[in-house]
Design a protein around this motif. Structure first.
Motif, PDB file in Angstrom:
ATOM      1  N   GLN A  91       0.859  -1.183   0.000  1.00  0.00           N
ATOM      2  CA  GLN A  91       0.000   0.000   0.000  1.00  0.00           C
ATOM      3  C   GLN A  91       0.899   1.239   0.000  1.00  0.00           C
ATOM      4  O   GLN A  91       2.116   1.130   0.183  1.00  0.00           O
ATOM      5  N   HIS A  92       0.297   2.419  -0.204  1.00  0.00           N
ATOM      6  CA  HIS A  92       1.086   3.638  -0.261  1.00  0.00           C
ATOM      7  C   HIS A  92       0.415   4.724   0.570  1.00  0.00           C
ATOM      8  O   HIS A  92      -0.775   4.991   0.412  1.00  0.00           O
ATOM      9  N   ILE A  93       1.193   5.348   1.446  1.00  0.00           N
ATOM     10  CA  ILE A  93       0.685   6.444   2.261  1.00  0.00           C
ATOM     11  C   ILE A  93       1.459   7.714   1.898  1.00  0.00           C
ATOM     12  O   ILE A  93       2.682   7.678   1.731  1.00  0.00           O
ATOM     13  N   SER A  94       0.733   8.814   1.715  1.00  0.00           N
ATOM     14  CA  SER A  94       1.343  10.074   1.283  1.00  0.00           C
ATOM     15  C   SER A  94       0.925  11.207   2.198  1.00  0.00           C
ATOM     16  O   SER A  94      -0.157  11.181   2.802  1.00  0.00           O
ATOM     17  N   GLY A  95       1.760  12.223   2.260  1.00  0.00           N
ATOM     18  CA  GLY A  95       1.445  13.421   3.021  1.00  0.00           C
ATOM     19  C   GLY A  95       2.252  14.586   2.504  1.00  0.00           C
ATOM     20  O   GLY A  95       3.355  14.406   1.976  1.00  0.00           O
ATOM     21  N   GLY A  96       1.705  15.790   2.627  1.00  0.00           N
ATOM     22  CA  GLY A  96       2.437  16.939   2.127  1.00  0.00           C
ATOM     23  C   GLY A  96       1.764  18.250   2.478  1.00  0.00           C
ATOM     24  O   GLY A  96       0.818  18.292   3.277  1.00  0.00           O
ATOM     25  N   ILE A  97       2.262  19.305   1.868  1.00  0.00           N
ATOM     26  CA  ILE A  97       1.768  20.651   2.124  1.00  0.00           C
ATOM     27  C   ILE A  97       1.620  21.396   0.799  1.00  0.00           C
ATOM     28  O   ILE A  97       2.435  21.215  -0.115  1.00  0.00           O
ATOM     29  N   ARG A  98       0.562  22.208   0.685  1.00  0.00           N
ATOM     30  CA  ARG A  98       0.313  22.994  -0.526  1.00  0.00           C
ATOM     31  C   ARG A  98       0.222  24.475  -0.166  1.00  0.00           C
ATOM     32  O   ARG A  98      -0.303  24.835   0.889  1.00  0.00           O
ATOM     33  N   VAL A  99       0.705  25.315  -1.074  1.00  0.00           N
ATOM     34  CA  VAL A  99       0.688  26.765  -0.861  1.00  0.00           C
ATOM     35  C   VAL A  99      -0.026  27.425  -2.037  1.00  0.00           C
ATOM     36  O   VAL A  99       0.438  27.317  -3.175  1.00  0.00           O
ATOM     37  N   PRO A 100      -1.154  28.104  -1.800  1.00  0.00           N
ATOM     38  CA  PRO A 100      -1.849  28.782  -2.898  1.00  0.00           C
ATOM     39  C   PRO A 100      -1.042  29.985  -3.375  1.00  0.00           C
ATOM     40  O   PRO A 100      -0.624  30.817  -2.573  1.00  0.00           O
ATOM     41  N   ALA A 101      -0.796  30.061  -4.693  1.00  0.00           N
ATOM     42  CA  ALA A 101       0.046  31.132  -5.216  1.00  0.00           C
ATOM     43  C   ALA A 101      -0.622  31.948  -6.316  1.00  0.00           C
ATOM     44  O   ALA A 101      -0.303  33.111  -6.513  1.00  0.00           O
ATOM     45  N   GLN A 102      -1.549  31.357  -7.045  1.00  0.00           N
ATOM     46  CA  GLN A 102      -2.155  32.028  -8.192  1.00  0.00           C
ATOM     47  C   GLN A 102      -3.649  31.679  -8.246  1.00  0.00           C
ATOM     48  O   GLN A 102      -4.018  30.525  -8.011  1.00  0.00           O
ATOM     49  N   PRO A 103      -4.554  32.628  -8.444  1.00  0.00           N
ATOM     50  CA  PRO A 103      -4.324  34.007  -8.884  1.00  0.00           C
ATOM     51  C   PRO A 103      -3.884  34.981  -7.789  1.00  0.00           C
ATOM     52  O   PRO A 103      -3.547  36.111  -8.076  1.00  0.00           O
ATOM     53  N   LYS A 104      -3.884  34.548  -6.516  1.00  0.00           N
ATOM     54  CA  LYS A 104      -3.460  35.430  -5.447  1.00  0.00           C
ATOM     55  C   LYS A 104      -2.881  34.595  -4.317  1.00  0.00           C
ATOM     56  O   LYS A 104      -3.465  33.580  -3.934  1.00  0.00           O
ATOM     57  N   PHE A 105      -1.742  35.017  -3.782  1.00  0.00           N
ATOM     58  CA  PHE A 105      -1.122  34.308  -2.672  1.00  0.00           C
ATOM     59  C   PHE A 105      -1.878  34.633  -1.380  1.00  0.00           C
ATOM     60  O   PHE A 105      -2.037  35.792  -1.010  1.00  0.00           O
ATOM     61  N   VAL A 106      -2.351  33.574  -0.729  1.00  0.00           N
ATOM     62  CA  VAL A 106      -3.070  33.733   0.539  1.00  0.00           C
ATOM     63  C   VAL A 106      -2.400  32.809   1.554  1.00  0.00           C
ATOM     64  O   VAL A 106      -2.665  31.604   1.593  1.00  0.00           O
ATOM     65  N   LYS A 107      -1.539  33.370   2.381  1.00  0.00           N
ATOM     66  CA  LYS A 107      -0.744  32.579   3.309  1.00  0.00           C
ATOM     67  C   LYS A 107      -1.603  31.738   4.238  1.00  0.00           C
ATOM     68  O   LYS A 107      -1.290  30.575   4.524  1.00  0.00           O
ATOM     69  N   LYS A 108      -2.730  32.299   4.703  1.00  0.00           N
ATOM     70  CA  LYS A 108      -3.558  31.593   5.676  1.00  0.00           C
ATOM     71  C   LYS A 108      -4.219  30.352   5.098  1.00  0.00           C
ATOM     72  O   LYS A 108      -4.702  29.496   5.833  1.00  0.00           O
ATOM     73  N   ASP A 109      -4.238  30.214   3.753  1.00  0.00           N
ATOM     74  CA  ASP A 109      -4.834  29.045   3.125  1.00  0.00           C
ATOM     75  C   ASP A 109      -3.821  27.958   2.810  1.00  0.00           C
ATOM     76  O   ASP A 109      -4.149  26.970   2.135  1.00  0.00           O
ATOM     77  N   THR A 110      -2.591  28.122   3.263  1.00  0.00           N
ATOM     78  CA  THR A 110      -1.614  27.037   3.167  1.00  0.00           C
ATOM     79  C   THR A 110      -2.164  25.826   3.923  1.00  0.00           C
ATOM     80  O   THR A 110      -2.654  25.953   5.041  1.00  0.00           O
ATOM     81  N   SER A 111      -2.104  24.653   3.300  1.00  0.00           N
ATOM     82  CA  SER A 111      -2.787  23.506   3.912  1.00  0.00           C
ATOM     83  C   SER A 111      -1.999  22.214   3.748  1.00  0.00           C
ATOM     84  O   SER A 111      -1.175  22.067   2.852  1.00  0.00           O
ATOM     85  N   TYR A 112      -2.303  21.267   4.644  1.00  0.00           N
ATOM     86  CA  TYR A 112      -1.731  19.929   4.603  1.00  0.00           C
ATOM     87  C   TYR A 112      -2.711  18.967   3.928  1.00  0.00           C
ATOM     88  O   TYR A 112      -3.920  19.215   3.866  1.00  0.00           O
ATOM     89  N   PHE A 113      -2.169  17.850   3.455  1.00  0.00           N
ATOM     90  CA  PHE A 113      -3.009  16.783   2.917  1.00  0.00           C
ATOM     91  C   PHE A 113      -2.363  15.441   3.243  1.00  0.00           C
ATOM     92  O   PHE A 113      -1.156  15.353   3.462  1.00  0.00           O
ATOM     93  N   ALA A 114      -3.165  14.398   3.282  1.00  0.00           N
ATOM     94  CA  ALA A 114      -2.678  13.044   3.540  1.00  0.00           C
ATOM     95  C   ALA A 114      -3.565  12.057   2.814  1.00  0.00           C
ATOM     96  O   ALA A 114      -4.765  12.312   2.616  1.00  0.00           O
ATOM     97  N   SER A 115      -2.999  10.933   2.392  1.00  0.00           N
ATOM     98  CA  SER A 115      -3.785   9.968   1.623  1.00  0.00           C
ATOM     99  C   SER A 115      -3.239   8.563   1.792  1.00  0.00           C
ATOM    100  O   SER A 115      -2.095   8.355   2.214  1.00  0.00           O
TER     101      SER A 115
END
Length: 219
Positions: free
Chosen positions: A157-181
């Motif tokens: 099986q495969h487990i993943s995790g990471g972080i995403r940063v919204p950059a376009q159309p506008k950078f919004v630091k507070k919407d930086t988020s984690y994900f896992a699967s």
């Protein structure tokens, strides 16, 4: 009701995982789960085409080609109200790319990658600063992801995790988020997938967290 649905899904996952131990083992590396990326890429010279339908008749198309075994490049094209009575509005296409750094070692396989992609399918992935301006409304940004194979019941099986940063159309630091699967291949043709995303960096706004689950048929 949500607890009942969770128990049903958990029971299904356990049941199908047990079945998978009796199926011929074959490693299937997915480049993405339902709506979040993994650290895997596609082979050099191969390509991938996908289409996602979302709320209010919207459709997102993605196409990318493997320029190297560790790198692919492509584009994402989104059309709101493509299906139904509403007037269709096409968003400006965005870049899709992923660079994998390593697959780890034979004794400890683990993959690391960075990429750039759209964030979410549907309303959560739209930037609605101006309701009359449909161009560049889909959220794109860079991400970092780690994928680790795990081995349960004589299957991979495969487990993943990471972080995403919204950059376009506008950078919004507070919407930086984690994900896992997590994905559970069932032999050669089926894969069970589950993920959670939009978990904000400060772990607040719990009502906005997203949970997805599904079964994929692999051609």
């Amino acid at each position: 009701m949500s607890k009942i649905r969770f128990h049903i899904f958990a029971t299904l996952v356990i049941f199908l995982t047990v079945i998978s131990s009796a199926v011929a083992e074959q490693s299937i590396h997915l480049v993405s789960e339902i709506d979040s990326p993994t650290a895997y890429t596609i082979g050099r010279g191969s390509y991938n085409l996908s289409m996602w339908g979302y709320d209010q008749g919207g459709v997102e198309f993605k196409a990318y080609i493997g320029l190297h075994d560790y790198f692919y490049l492509g584009a994402s094209f989104d059309v709101e109200h493509a299906i139904g009575k509403g007037k269709a509005h096409a968003n400006v296409p965005g870049v899709v790319a992923k660079l994998k750094f390593t697959d780890g070692w034979e004794t400890f396989p683990i993959s690391f990658a960075v990429g750039y992609d759209s964030f979410y399918v549907g309303t959560p992935g739209k930037y609605k600063d101006d309701e009359n301006n449909y161009a560049n409304r889909m959220i794109y940004g860079p991400y970092f992801v780690v994928t680790k194979p795990i081995y349960l019941l004589n299957s991979e099986q495969h487990i993943s995790g990471g972080i995403r940063v919204p950059a376009q159309p506008k950078f919004v630091k507070k919407d930086t988020s984690y994900f896992a699967s997590l994905d559970i291949p069932l032999g050669q043709y089926f894969t069970i997938k589950g993920e959670t995303e939009r978990i904000y960096y400060n772990f607040e706004r719990h009502k906005d967290w997203l949970f997805n689950a599904g079964i994929q048929y692999n051609l």
